[in-house]
Design a protein around this motif. Sequence first.
Motif, PDB file in Angstrom:
ATOM      1  N   ALA A   1       8.379  -7.984  -6.163  1.00 23.25           N
ATOM      2  CA  ALA A   1       6.931  -7.979  -6.392  1.00 23.25           C
ATOM      3  C   ALA A   1       6.271  -9.349  -6.239  1.00 23.25           C
ATOM      4  CB  ALA A   1       6.631  -7.389  -7.771  1.00 23.25           C
ATOM      5  N   PRO A   2       6.912 -10.459  -6.630  1.00 23.26           N
ATOM      6  CA  PRO A   2       6.206 -11.742  -6.558  1.00 23.26           C
ATOM      7  C   PRO A   2       6.177 -12.367  -5.163  1.00 23.26           C
ATOM      8  CG  PRO A   2       8.371 -12.069  -7.503  1.00 23.26           C
ATOM      9  CD  PRO A   2       8.200 -10.585  -7.343  1.00 23.26           C
ATOM     10  N   MET A   3       6.752 -11.710  -4.184  1.00 25.63           N
ATOM     11  CA  MET A   3       6.830 -12.323  -2.848  1.00 25.63           C
ATOM     12  C   MET A   3       6.211 -11.416  -1.776  1.00 25.63           C
ATOM     13  SD  MET A   3      10.493 -14.248  -2.740  1.00 25.63           S
ATOM     14  CE  MET A   3      10.993 -15.362  -4.075  1.00 25.63           C
ATOM     15  N   TYR A   4       5.960 -12.015  -0.612  1.00 22.06           N
ATOM     16  CA  TYR A   4       5.467 -11.247   0.528  1.00 22.06           C
ATOM     17  C   TYR A   4       6.414 -10.079   0.791  1.00 22.06           C
ATOM     18  CZ  TYR A   4       1.771 -14.537   1.474  1.00 22.06           C
ATOM     19  OH  TYR A   4       0.625 -15.279   1.363  1.00 22.06           O
ATOM     20  N   PHE A   5       5.839  -9.011   1.351  1.00 19.50           N
ATOM     21  CA  PHE A   5       6.535  -7.719   1.437  1.00 19.50           C
ATOM     22  C   PHE A   5       7.761  -7.780   2.356  1.00 19.50           C
ATOM     23  CE2 PHE A   5       5.637  -2.862   1.847  1.00 19.50           C
ATOM     24  CZ  PHE A   5       6.372  -2.605   0.702  1.00 19.50           C
ATOM     25  N   GLU A  27      -3.684  -2.563  -2.803  1.00 25.29           N
ATOM     26  CA  GLU A  27      -3.939  -2.906  -4.203  1.00 25.29           C
ATOM     27  C   GLU A  27      -3.067  -2.103  -5.161  1.00 25.29           C
ATOM     28  OE1 GLU A  27      -6.235  -4.999  -5.610  1.00 25.29           O
ATOM     29  OE2 GLU A  27      -6.813  -5.743  -3.626  1.00 25.29           O
ATOM     30  N   GLN A  28      -2.550  -2.731  -6.183  1.00 27.19           N
ATOM     31  CA  GLN A  28      -2.019  -2.070  -7.383  1.00 27.19           C
ATOM     32  C   GLN A  28      -1.178  -0.832  -7.084  1.00 27.19           C
ATOM     33  OE1 GLN A  28      -2.395  -3.769 -10.290  1.00 27.19           O
ATOM     34  NE2 GLN A  28      -3.280  -5.246  -8.879  1.00 27.19           N
ATOM     35  N   VAL A  29      -0.016  -1.049  -6.516  1.00 26.28           N
ATOM     36  CA  VAL A  29       0.890   0.042  -6.167  1.00 26.28           C
ATOM     37  C   VAL A  29       1.943   0.194  -7.276  1.00 26.28           C
ATOM     38  CG1 VAL A  29       2.531   0.890  -4.461  1.00 26.28           C
ATOM     39  CG2 VAL A  29       0.606  -0.549  -3.726  1.00 26.28           C
ATOM     40  N   GLU A  88      -0.244  -5.903  -6.337  1.00 30.88           N
ATOM     41  CA  GLU A  88      -0.725  -5.819  -4.966  1.00 30.88           C
ATOM     42  C   GLU A  88       0.449  -6.122  -4.028  1.00 30.88           C
ATOM     43  OE1 GLU A  88      -3.512  -8.830  -3.730  1.00 30.88           O
ATOM     44  OE2 GLU A  88      -4.273  -7.580  -2.105  1.00 30.88           O
ATOM     45  N   ILE A  89       0.572  -5.297  -2.974  1.00 30.33           N
ATOM     46  CA  ILE A  89       1.611  -5.517  -1.965  1.00 30.33           C
ATOM     47  C   ILE A  89       0.955  -6.204  -0.774  1.00 30.33           C
ATOM     48  CG2 ILE A  89       2.969  -4.268  -0.230  1.00 30.33           C
ATOM     49  CD1 ILE A  89       3.853  -2.379  -2.494  1.00 30.33           C
ATOM     50  N   VAL A  90       1.540  -7.303  -0.302  1.00 36.78           N
ATOM     51  CA  VAL A  90       0.910  -8.098   0.758  1.00 36.78           C
ATOM     52  C   VAL A  90       1.913  -8.400   1.868  1.00 36.78           C
ATOM     53  CG1 VAL A  90      -0.417 -10.175   1.296  1.00 36.78           C
ATOM     54  CG2 VAL A  90      -0.496  -9.232  -1.029  1.00 36.78           C
ATOM     55  N   CYS A  91       1.559  -8.003   3.098  1.00 39.41           N
ATOM     56  CA  CYS A  91       2.375  -8.321   4.275  1.00 39.41           C
ATOM     57  C   CYS A  91       1.775  -9.549   4.956  1.00 39.41           C
ATOM     58  CB  CYS A  91       2.371  -7.133   5.234  1.00 39.41           C
ATOM     59  SG  CYS A  91       2.975  -7.531   6.879  1.00 39.41           S
TER      60      CYS A  91
END
Length: 234
Positions: free
Chosen positions: A190-194, A118-120, A108-111
């Motif tokens: 991937a493990p961090m905010y976008f 979800e799931q990119v 999941e990518i999160v800003c």
Amino acid sequence: MMPTEGTKPIGRRVFLGTLGLGAAAIVAAPTVQKAWSGTLGELSQLDPTGVSGLLPNPGGFRYFSVAGHVDRADPATYRLTVGGLVDRPLELSLADLQAMRQTRVTREIVCTDGWSVEQVPVDGVRLSDLLDRAGVTGGAGAVRFTCFDGVYSESLTLEQARRPDVLVALQMEDKPISHNSGGPVRLYVAPMYFYKSAKWLSGIEVTEKVEPGYWEKTGWPVDAWLPGQEPGHA
Ligand SMILES: Nc1nc2c(c(=O)[nH]1)N[C@H]1C(S)=C(S)[C@@H](COP(=O)(O)O)O[C@H]1N2
Ligand SMILES: [Mo]
């Protein structure tokens, strides 16, 4: 991302207010932010360029750039440099990068502005593979990223940079990364905010210490772990 205090002071204060309160408060921050972001009017206030509120967001992504205009890179002449504290400085073409082992990371990518996708599926070269190819020298502790927009920068500790889920990305959603998404090459942490995933990547420099990036100079955390992604989390 919020520019500074002023139009929407709550956003940044809420986020900064969680710093120092410990991991539980930081984990709660995204939920708090979801509550106040989302409408076009609010978005245009949060975005110094004013562009993100005007564009549709197919697939859930919202265009973001701190630079007003970014010239397209020609895929044929694009080069990525790897330098600093390395034995063999590199200058890699897109073809050079495509010829290296490709790794897929799907998360999941999160800003921090409150949107997520979800799931990119993201494909590219592991940053650790590039660092091995260049040969990191003694005394190195961090990696700094620069962008051909001429403005943005990011950084990771060497330990973070060597994680298998940190990519120099060439494809997103099974397509070459578009110009608006930061192509032809962007970082994907991937493990961090976008905001850690620098678009329009042009330089990788191995350094002694972490230098805070563009947003981090205004108070955002340098270690921008998504909930549950920090090392040692079960
Ligand atoms: N060069 C550059 N990289 C950047 C940014 C930027 O403004 N410039 N914004 C960051 C932020 S805050 C986000 S949320 C994502 C946005 O990526 P997108 O435009 O592909 O959605 O890119 C990150 N990388
Ligand atoms: Mo963001």
